[in-house]
Scaffold this active site. Structure first.
Site: not given
Ligand code: GTP
Ligand code: SPV
Ligand code: MN
Length: 597
Positions: A82, A263, A267
């Site tokens: 983005r 963040c 997960n």
């Molecule tokens: P967007 O799709 O960008 O909105 O991201 P999201 O908030 O869904 O984050 P996602 O769950 O994809 O995790 C992003 C990164 O953080 C990944 O590399 C994960 O491995 C890491 N991560 C997620 N949960 C944890 C956790 O509990 N501890 C740690 N250390 N890292 C984590």
């Molecule tokens: C984010 O950046 O919070 C996402 C990926 O979920 S995007 O669709 O590029 O905004």
């Protein structure tokens, strides 16, 4: 010219909606596509468009035995995330967009982008993509139509939204739909703009082919325009996952949680509890966006407006997120990951040995030990939610699910303790409003810098941030049975930069405490910042292989760190000027006096 264009549009359109037809004709007259294709969402259309995308190089077929129905897409290396500095809220008054958004005057924006759109689809196809955010027939649901010259966008939108003919039927002759216009243009970052016109329910996006910039239903409609509509109509559009947690006794509690981009939402939304948690089950309602409104019984109800996941790939493996691994085993589009010699995909943090040789995300040869990453740190998967083994049966429920707890969590290597509960709604809104988080690869710019990111909505709030926080405070009046509010931080580190808390599945331990608090089942301990788990009857740490010192460090509250934190909060509130809600400023003063400073 315009009238023949209009006649041509009407002739092959599967709708008689006069507003829609007139708008498509107007946009076609400006962009001048060779062809207009109305997308119906059918399997035949998917097959045809996938074949075309393979032929024109947009998609690379993966090994169909290993990954049936999966394809790889490489975006332009200048177009991988983005672009917050090129994203604009276009309201008549600058103050309506507020100090945290880029602003452009609507006429100026229409003129500026109009020049870029002029004739940009010559020789190309304009796809008309009718889509719904939310289950068809739900009172929450909003309809959008995206006009795009990108087959990649169409193929992604059909995974991420409910798309096609059924949406046109639902729309009927109504003029209540979001008007989205997108062209990949020449993918030049100097000619890239993502503009939102909340008053016109319109989005114009030019010059990018990437995720949140171009899948207009997602961040643009579901969050920026959505938050604007939410304030007008009395609901909340939030950057939140939604999950259901079911206890061995069969009690299900729904939780919504805001974490900034990359963040941990995806997960957390599909976590598998540790083995000590026999009989506990987590089910995913949504992994990125929640639309929440008061229900007839006085509780706050939430739906996930999306139908798929656009998730971060790096770091995903069978240890951290087995359900995501199953989700992306088939019918998934990968963007900017590495390719193995046998046609599978690879990324940093995948299970198993690092392959000797790969083709990196830019299509270049890559060797093990190379200093460069093989997959882009913001490489993504697009997968249908129906692939998720723990998809909640409620994910299509038009009424949504009742939310009992709201969690705010940032990525903080220090200061913020593992978990705490807000004293009340206003204090909870304060916790969300003062969230800080270290920046990630999900947006272009420097990574790892702490910035204030209220409710994880800094890049996604479609109006003045001060009004947005006031709207959160005001919602209290329309929700007789308020969810309890919590703050978490999975990312605190020791001196050597190692995470103190194991995270992932073990976050269940924190979630269990939250659920117990919601149902009034465990006592708690009051601190300056909020309520925290007690030493006895607190977090269940049974079977956790982590040094007790790490846990006490992860949960510690250091007053000197908090004095620094409060200064940075002050700068944020000052930025909001007279629109900084009084109730939140008072919360900050109360905390300051508790800290004695
Ligand atoms: P967007 O799709 O960008 O909105 O991201 P999201 O908030 O869904 O984050 P996602 O769950 O994809 O995790 C992003 C990164 O953080 C990944 O590399 C994960 O491995 C890491 N991560 C997620 N949960 C944890 C956790 O509990 N501890 C740690 N250390 N890292 C984590
Ligand atoms: C984010 O950046 O919070 C996402 C990926 O979920 S995007 O669709 O590029 O905004
Ligand atoms: Mn997100």
């Amino acid at each position: 010219m315009a009238t023949t264009q209009a006649a041509a549009v009407a002739q092959n359109a599967p709708t008689k909606n006069p507003t829609l037809l007139a708008w498509v004709a107007k946009m076609a007259a400006m962009t001048q596509p060779d062809r207009i294709v109305w997308c119906d969402g059918s399997e035949a259309e998917k097959k045809r468009m996938t074949e075309e995308a393979v032929k024109d190089g947009t998609l690379i077929p993966l090994n169909q035995e290993k990954r049936p129905g999966c394809y790889l897409h490489r975006s332009n290396p200048n177009d991988v995330a983005r672009v917050e500095h090129l994203t604009f809220i276009c309201t008549p008054n600058k103050t309506d967009a507020g100090p945290t958004n880029n602003w452009m005057e609507p006429d100026e924006a229409y003129t500026k982008l109009g020049q870029l759109f002029e004739g940009c689809m010559k020789g190309r196809t304009m796809y008309v993509v009718p889509y719904a955010m939310g289950p068809l027939g739900s009172p929450f649901t909003k309809i959008g139509v995206e006009l795009t010259d990108s087959n990649y966008v169409v193929l992604n939108m059909r995974i991420m939204t409910r798309m096609g003919k059924a949406v046109l039927d639902l729309l009927g002759d109504s003029d209540d739909f979001n008007r989205g216009l997108h062209s990949t243009g020449d993918v030049n970052p100097d000619r890239r703009y993502i503009c939102h016109f909340p008053q016109d329910n319109t989005i114009w996006s030019f010059g990018s082919g990437y995720g949140g910039n171009v899948l207009l239903g997602k961040k643009c409609l579901a969050l920026r325009i959505g938050s604007y509509l939410g304030r007008e109509e009395g609901w909340l559009a939030e950057h939140m996952l939604i999950l259901g947690v079911t206890s061995p006794q069969g009690e299900t509690t729904y939780v919504a949680a805001a974490f900034p981009s990359a963040c941990g939402k995806t997960n957390f939304a599909m976590l598998i509890p540790p083995k000590e948690y026999k009989g506990w089950k987590i089910e995913t309602v949504g992994d990125d966006i929640a639309w929440m409104r008061p229900g007839p019984d006085g509780r706050l109800y939430a739906i996930n407006p999306e139908a798929g996941y656009f998730g971060v790939v790096p770091g995903t493996n069978y240890k951290t997120n087995p359900n995501a691994m199953e989700t992306i085993a088939k019918d998934t589009l990968f963007t900017n990951v590495a390719l193995t010699p046998d046609g599978d995909v690879w990324w940093e943090g995948k299970d198993g040995e690092v392959p000797e040789e790969l083709t990196d995300w830019q299509g270049r040869p890559w060797k093990k030990g190379s200093a460069e990453k093989a997959a882009h740190p913001n490489s993504r998967f697009t997968a249908p939610m129906t692939n998720n083994p723990v998809l909640s049966g409620k994910s299509n429920d038009p009424m949504g699910v009742p939310i009992s707890a709201i969690i705010f969590g940032g990525r903080r290597s220090n200061t913020v303790p593992l978990v705490l509960q807000a004293f009340n709604w206003t204090h909870g809104v304060f916790l969300g409003a003062t969230m800080g988080s270290e920046t990630t690869a999900a947006a272009t710019g420097k990574v790892g810098v702490v910035r204030r990111d209220p409710m994880a909505m800094l890049p996604f709030c479609g109006y003045h941030m001060g009004d947005y926080l006031q709207h959160w405070l005001d919602m209290q009046k329309s929700i007789p049975q308020l969810p309890k509010i919590f703050q978490v931080n999975w990312f605190r580190q020791d001196k050597n930069g190692k995470f103190l808390w194991p995270g992932y599945g073990d976050n269940m331990r924190v979630l269990e405490w939250i659920v117990n608090r919601v149902h009034g089942r465990v006592p708690t301990q009051e601190t300056l910042l909020g309520w925290v788990p007690r030493q006895d009857q607190g977090l269940n740490l049974q079977g956790l292989d982590v040094a007790p010192e790490s846990i006490s460090e992860a949960t510690s509250i250091k007053e000197d760190e908090w004095k620094t934190e409060l200064k940075s909060q002050e700068v944020f509130f000052e930025q909001l000027g007279t629109k900084a809600p009084e109730a939140l400023m008072l919360q900050r003063k109360l905390l300051m006096s508790r800290l004695g400073g």
